[in-house]
Design a protein around this motif. Structure first.
Motif: not given
Length: 247
Positions: A137-138, A141, A193
């Motif tokens: 998730y990091e 981003s 995504e």
């Protein structure tokens, strides 16, 4: 700068320096099972290094000519501001498998989640489990476009995450269920995504994602059903599932 790359090299049973290059801290921290804090530390160090080298280039350039302030914000291969540096880090490939940090984050078993039991409280007799979510998730981003990139094996991060999910073996039913749930969340995040990934065949097996997941007895039914739900029409356009070899 050496511990994470060394751990990654040991885990892959290869030399620390391969093709003349060591593991980068960011790639290694995404690959090795370590706390999320270590991933953030690796990213922070990489950003600092990029910004410092860019600032040095900009300073030397400005002393030789009177370039505009906007042009001084960039150098030939680096970035001056933090946001651009983060994007570049997320889009940096390694020399081993032509992978981005996201590929390595997706390769972690258990969906990339990290958990450890530690002793807490005096006299350190009680055990407490610390659980963290995947670095996927990091990293997403930092560079959302990485989710649509293939590596040297022609695998998307989704295919790599499915392979990692198939390795979720655990004798304890509770732990196995938690691991599979973490895998499902990671797979869902990648597809959210980049929905087109569901229609891309795995570069190793040439199977669609739902087929790829179904070739292992350790795969969660929830994961297989979720993948199949995304494009039910793939059943009619793909090879017969009955012809697949079950691992």
């Amino acid at each position: 700068r050496i511990i994470l790359p060394a751990a990654a090299a040991a885990q892959t049973h290869e030399p620390l320096f391969k093709q003349g290059e060591p593991w980068s801290m960011v790639h290694a921290s995404c690959f090795v099972k370590c706390p999320l804090l270590m991933v953030r530390f690796a990213i922070h160090k990489a950003v600092s290094s990029l910004c410092a080298s860019s600032f040095s280039f900009s300073s030397s350039s400005s002393s030789n000519n009177s370039s505009s302030s906007s042009s001084r914000r960039k150098n030939i291969g680096g970035c001056y501001d933090k946001s651009a540096a983060l994007a570049k880090i997320g889009a940096t490939r390694d020399l081993r498998l032509n992978r981005l940090p996201l590929h390595y984050a997706a390769s972690r078993p258990e969906g990339g989640a990290y958990s450890i039991r530690v002793s807490v409280g005096p006299p350190l007799q009680e055990m407490e489990e610390i659980h963290e979510e995947s670095p996927i998730y990091e990293i997403l981003s930092l560079c959302p476009g990485a989710v649509g990139a293939i590596d040297a094996n022609l695998q998307l991060p989704l295919h790599i995450a499915i392979d990692a999910h198939k390795k979720c073996h655990h004798s304890n039913t509770y732990n196995r269920t938690n691991m599979q749930s973490s895998s499902l969340r990671a797979i869902q995040a990648l597809l959210e995504e980049h929905p087109e990934s569901i229609e891309r065949r795995d570069g190793k097996t040439m199977l669609y994602p739902f087929q790829q997941a179904a070739t292992s007895r350790s795969s969660s039914i929830d994961v297989i059903f979720f993948l199949l739900q995304q494009r039910p029409t793939l059943v009619t356009t793909s090879n017969s599932i009955t012809s697949m070899k079950v691992e």
